[in-house]
Design a protein around this motif. Structure first.
Motif, PDB file in Angstrom:
ATOM      1  N   PHE A 180       0.916  -1.155  -0.253  1.00  0.00           N
ATOM      2  CA  PHE A 180      -0.121   0.004   0.120  1.00  0.00           C
ATOM      3  C   PHE A 180       0.905   1.270  -0.077  1.00  0.00           C
ATOM      4  CE2 PHE A 180       0.664  -1.113   4.423  1.00  0.00           C
ATOM      5  CZ  PHE A 180       0.947   0.374   5.106  1.00  0.00           C
ATOM      6  N   ASP A 181       0.176   2.357  -0.304  1.00  0.00           N
ATOM      7  CA  ASP A 181       1.068   3.387  -0.615  1.00  0.00           C
ATOM      8  C   ASP A 181       0.075   4.830  -0.548  1.00  0.00           C
ATOM      9  OD1 ASP A 181       3.206   5.216  -0.474  1.00  0.00           O
ATOM     10  OD2 ASP A 181       3.546   4.990  -2.618  1.00  0.00           O
ATOM     11  N   ALA A 182       0.410   5.760  -0.401  1.00  0.00           N
ATOM     12  CA  ALA A 182      -0.309   7.118  -0.242  1.00  0.00           C
ATOM     13  C   ALA A 182       0.403   8.302  -0.975  1.00  0.00           C
ATOM     14  CB  ALA A 182      -0.547   7.738   1.240  1.00  0.00           C
ATOM     15  N   LEU A 241       1.356 -10.427   4.647  1.00  0.00           N
ATOM     16  CA  LEU A 241       2.472  -9.448   4.849  1.00  0.00           C
ATOM     17  C   LEU A 241       2.095  -8.213   4.149  1.00  0.00           C
ATOM     18  CD1 LEU A 241       5.366  -8.824   5.426  1.00  0.00           C
ATOM     19  CD2 LEU A 241       6.228 -10.113   3.397  1.00  0.00           C
ATOM     20  N   PHE A 242       1.957  -7.116   5.118  1.00  0.00           N
ATOM     21  CA  PHE A 242       1.915  -5.753   4.519  1.00  0.00           C
ATOM     22  C   PHE A 242       2.988  -4.988   4.317  1.00  0.00           C
ATOM     23  CE2 PHE A 242      -2.110  -6.517   6.889  1.00  0.00           C
ATOM     24  CZ  PHE A 242      -3.062  -5.897   6.135  1.00  0.00           C
ATOM     25  N   GLU A 243       3.397  -4.311   3.313  1.00  0.00           N
ATOM     26  CA  GLU A 243       4.395  -3.730   2.892  1.00  0.00           C
ATOM     27  C   GLU A 243       4.113  -2.423   2.322  1.00  0.00           C
ATOM     28  OE1 GLU A 243       7.964  -6.841   1.099  1.00  0.00           O
ATOM     29  OE2 GLU A 243       6.788  -5.423  -0.154  1.00  0.00           O
ATOM     30  N   THR A 244       5.192  -1.351   3.077  1.00  0.00           N
ATOM     31  CA  THR A 244       4.894   0.203   2.999  1.00  0.00           C
ATOM     32  C   THR A 244       6.552   0.694   2.569  1.00  0.00           C
ATOM     33  OG1 THR A 244       4.511   2.323   3.526  1.00  0.00           O
ATOM     34  CG2 THR A 244       5.116   0.692   5.089  1.00  0.00           C
ATOM     35  N   LEU A 249       6.433   4.824   9.278  1.00  0.00           N
ATOM     36  CA  LEU A 249       5.045   3.932   9.895  1.00  0.00           C
ATOM     37  C   LEU A 249       5.514   2.890  10.302  1.00  0.00           C
ATOM     38  CD1 LEU A 249       1.943   3.983   9.886  1.00  0.00           C
ATOM     39  CD2 LEU A 249       2.242   2.975   7.282  1.00  0.00           C
ATOM     40  N   VAL A 250       6.404   2.165   9.695  1.00  0.00           N
ATOM     41  CA  VAL A 250       6.842   0.983  10.234  1.00  0.00           C
ATOM     42  C   VAL A 250       7.678   1.093  11.715  1.00  0.00           C
ATOM     43  CG1 VAL A 250       8.665  -1.026   9.736  1.00  0.00           C
ATOM     44  CG2 VAL A 250       7.236  -0.057   7.812  1.00  0.00           C
ATOM     45  N   ASN A 251       8.288   2.162  11.863  1.00  0.00           N
ATOM     46  CA  ASN A 251       9.029   2.297  13.215  1.00  0.00           C
ATOM     47  C   ASN A 251       8.153   2.332  14.129  1.00  0.00           C
ATOM     48  OD1 ASN A 251      11.626   1.991  12.252  1.00  0.00           O
ATOM     49  ND2 ASN A 251      11.965   4.284  11.692  1.00  0.00           N
TER      50      ASN A 251
END
Length: 322
Positions: A180-182, A241-244, A249-251
């Motif tokens: 996903f992305d924005a 498994l979500f990836e961005t 956001l991950v931190n």
């Protein structure tokens, strides 16, 4: 001489990091076809074979480039030690080949540039009656080498520009990967997601837009939440498994227990929806690995529209995936 005993010389000279005309000059030196007085005297009886500059009995190519006092002074100014210029050789190619065994490519190119300038100085003396000082000859050769390297960027930059782009990687066996992305505009955001199985086949995705001024992290939270909604709509319940490509956001996701911010609260709302999956992980990836989701969110922002698709996905998505 020839390609047999000196095959390493012939192979190496064309790899010198220098001007093409100096490579050709090196080839001419190797074949000893430059017109020294000694060479001319061999084909013209009665021609004076002596050195016109220092009066040596015979002007060989090795003498003109190395042993003549002016040439030797130029080499000395350039920092070439006596061990490089004092050993006896029958032919110039033997001397150069020995040097190639101890010098790197750059140093050898510098040497040939110096010798090329020495040869030009010798010709100027014969045809114009003018011989330059050794210091000037060396400076001209040094500047020529530096200018060539600047123009051709032979020195590697501190950070290479030839970094290969990484590609999207299939998830582990038994997992579904959700990228996903924005994209943030002035008064709205666009978001997008694409979902693929363990074989890399697209099983669905979608995107949309939202009016309002949001920060990048807020927009990524919206994209995260909407990607979960798309997965729910596709009735996905496997290991996910979500990836961005947003490291912030991950931190925050990895430190939720200590995060009391509004962004932290929104991420917790997303993780609360993980109960529909067998397991769920959020990880970071490079932008080049997230290009399909990025393409969708940019289009949603630009067109101010929403979309949803399953395995029958739009052609532009197909082009980006392949």
């Amino acid at each position: 001489m020839g390609y047999g005993p000196h095959r390493f010389f012939w192979r190496a000279l064309w790899r010198l990091d220098t001007l093409p005309k100096i490579r050709v000059f090196t080839w001419q030196v190797g074949h000893e076809i430059l017109p020294t007085n000694g060479k001319i005297a061999n084909i013209r009886p009665g021609f004076n074979k002596g050195c016109p500059r220092c009066g040596a009995e015979t002007e060989t190519l090795l003498h003109a480039l190395r042993d003549c006092p002016t040439s030797r002074e130029v080499l000395s100014i350039g920092g070439w030690s006596s061990s490089f210029i004092s050993k006896s050789y029958d032919h110039c190619i033997d001397w150069l080949e020995d040097l190639m065994r101890v010098l790197d490519k750059r140093a050898m190119a510098d040497l040939m540039t110096i010798l090329w300038n020495c040869w030009n100085n010798r010709n100027n003396f014969i045809f114009r009656g003018k011989e330059e000082k050794a210091q000037l000859i060396w400076e001209r050769a040094s500047n020529l080498s530096k200018e060539f390297r600047i123009c051709n960027m032979l020195n590697e930059p501190l950070i290479s520009q030839n970094i290969g782009k990484k590609k999207w990687v299939k998830p582990p066996k038994g997992f579904i990967k959700i990228n996903f992305d924005a994209a943030v505009g002035e008064n709205r955001i666009g978001y997008g997601t694409v979902i693929r199985d363990e074989e890399g086949f697209v099983i669905g995705g979608g995107g949309g837009f939202k009016e309002g001024r949001l920060s990048v992290e807020e927009a990524e939270c919206v994209a995260f939440k909407e990607s979960i909604n798309v997965a729910r709509k596709l009735q996905i319940s496997e290991h996910v498994l979500f990836e961005t490509d947003n490291a912030g956001l991950v931190n925050r996701f990895n430190n939720l227990d200590n995060d009391v911010t509004i962004i932290g609260a929104r991420i917790k709302e997303c993780t609360a929806a993980f109960t529909i999956f067998k397991s769920a992980i959020l990880s970071w990836t490079e932008r080049s690995c997230n290009n399909v989701a990025h393409l969708i969110c940019k289009e949603m922002l630009r067109e101010t529209k929403s979309c949803f698709f399953d395995m029958d996905y739009p052609s532009e998505i197909h082009d980006a995936v392949t």
